[in-house]
Design an enzyme around this catalytic site. Structure first.
Site, PDB file in Angstrom:
ATOM      1  N   CYS A 150       0.826  -1.219   0.000  1.00  0.00           N
ATOM      2  CA  CYS A 150       0.000   0.000   0.000  1.00  0.00           C
ATOM      3  C   CYS A 150       0.860   1.269   0.000  1.00  0.00           C
ATOM      4  O   CYS A 150       1.461   1.570  -1.032  1.00  0.00           O
ATOM      5  CB  CYS A 150      -0.980  -0.067   1.159  1.00  0.00           C
ATOM      6  SG  CYS A 150      -2.439   0.899   0.844  1.00  0.00           S
TER       7      CYS A 150
ATOM      8  N   HIS B   4      -3.301  -5.178   1.885  1.00  0.00           N
ATOM      9  CA  HIS B   4      -2.549  -5.394   3.138  1.00  0.00           C
ATOM     10  C   HIS B   4      -2.529  -6.873   3.534  1.00  0.00           C
ATOM     11  O   HIS B   4      -3.378  -7.301   4.320  1.00  0.00           O
ATOM     12  CB  HIS B   4      -3.210  -4.609   4.280  1.00  0.00           C
ATOM     13  CG  HIS B   4      -3.036  -3.134   4.190  1.00  0.00           C
ATOM     14  ND1 HIS B   4      -2.046  -2.455   4.854  1.00  0.00           N
ATOM     15  CD2 HIS B   4      -3.729  -2.204   3.512  1.00  0.00           C
ATOM     16  CE1 HIS B   4      -2.127  -1.172   4.588  1.00  0.00           C
ATOM     17  NE2 HIS B   4      -3.150  -0.986   3.776  1.00  0.00           N
TER      18      HIS B   4
ATOM     19  N   GLU C  17      -0.765  -8.288   5.623  1.00  0.00           N
ATOM     20  CA  GLU C  17      -0.502  -8.438   7.066  1.00  0.00           C
ATOM     21  C   GLU C  17      -1.782  -8.359   7.892  1.00  0.00           C
ATOM     22  O   GLU C  17      -1.775  -8.614   9.083  1.00  0.00           O
ATOM     23  CB  GLU C  17       0.520  -7.385   7.534  1.00  0.00           C
ATOM     24  CG  GLU C  17       0.017  -5.949   7.673  1.00  0.00           C
ATOM     25  CD  GLU C  17      -0.237  -5.220   6.348  1.00  0.00           C
ATOM     26  OE1 GLU C  17      -0.131  -5.837   5.268  1.00  0.00           O
ATOM     27  OE2 GLU C  17      -0.568  -4.026   6.411  1.00  0.00           O
TER      28      GLU C  17
HETATM   29  N1  GLN Z   1      -3.622   6.371   0.954  1.00  0.00           N
HETATM   30  C1  GLN Z   1      -2.364   6.127   1.581  1.00  0.00           C
HETATM   31  C2  GLN Z   1      -1.242   6.916   0.916  1.00  0.00           C
HETATM   32  O1  GLN Z   1      -1.454   7.568  -0.033  1.00  0.00           O
HETATM   33  C3  GLN Z   1      -2.012   4.661   1.591  1.00  0.00           C
HETATM   34  C4  GLN Z   1      -2.985   3.897   2.430  1.00  0.00           C
HETATM   35  C5  GLN Z   1      -2.437   2.672   3.074  1.00  0.00           C
HETATM   36  O2  GLN Z   1      -1.218   2.447   3.159  1.00  0.00           O
HETATM   37  N2  GLN Z   1      -3.336   1.885   3.596  1.00  0.00           N
HETATM   38  O3  GLN Z   1      -0.141   6.851   1.367  1.00  0.00           O
END
Ligand code: GLN
Length: 191
Positions: free
Chosen positions: A80, A173, A175
């Protein structure tokens, strides 16, 4: 034989969840907060969180050490926000955001919009012969992948798990579901 050491970048975000999953696998997990700590690990996870915050905290010395560690063989897994930091190009990023460019992908932040800020689904990973639950939280979207990037899983035809050499990226994610499949796959990339 001593255990493989795997670091989790602990500047911001949900790094402890990765430490918990790694603890259940046969490796020695380590929270990484300083660049010199990259020297004795064989793999690094960059967790989810807020990419702009991690970007701001990571100074030039840290960035350089990270790129060099990857060059000498340290595998990296970004989830992410971690995926955003590893990309070659960020769409809709802050103008000062400097992605590390360690995987040839373009990525768009917060691409699923507000109404779907958070959702989970089941995705298929054909190369691993399994389906897994995938949790998406304010997830980015991979909008372009280079010719050397392997697409390991998609959701609604968009790549959500991709790999180039020893760099693995997921926009969800792994995890947060009690399933170590993706972490185990990442460990298989460590030489
Ligand atoms: N929206 C977040 C970003 O731009 C990422 C979200 C996340 O890691 N769950 O960094």
């Amino acid at each position: 034989m001593s255990k493989v050491k795997v670091g989790v970048l602990g500047l911001q975000g949900d790094f402890l969840e990765h430490i918990h999953i790694l603890s259940a696998l046969n490796v020695e997990p380590k929270i990484i907060k300083y660049p010199d700590e990259l020297e004795d690990i064989q793999g690094l996870i960059i967790p989810g969180g807020e990419s702009t915050t991690i970007d701001r905290i990571m100074d030039d010395e840290f960035r350089q050490a990270l790129v060099e560690a990857n060059k000498r063989g340290m595998a990296i897994f970004g989830t992410c926000a971690g995926a955003i930091l590893l990309a070659k190009k960020i769409q809709d990023g802050k103008e000062w955001q400097k992605p590390l460019g360690l995987i040839d992908i373009e990525i768009k932040r917060n691409a699923y919009g507000r109404q779907r800020e958070s959702f989970d689904t089941v995705i298929n990973i054909p190369s691993l012969g399994t389906m897994i639950r995938a949790v998406f939280i304010r997830a980015p979207e991979i909008t372009n992948i280079g010719p050397k990037v392997k697409e390991l899983a998609t959701f609604e035809e968009v790549p959500v798990l991709v790999q180039e050499n020893n760099v693995l990226v997921s926009t969800f994610h792994p995890e947060l579901s009690a399933n170590p499949t993706i972490h185990k796959y990442f460990l298989s990339l460590i030489k």
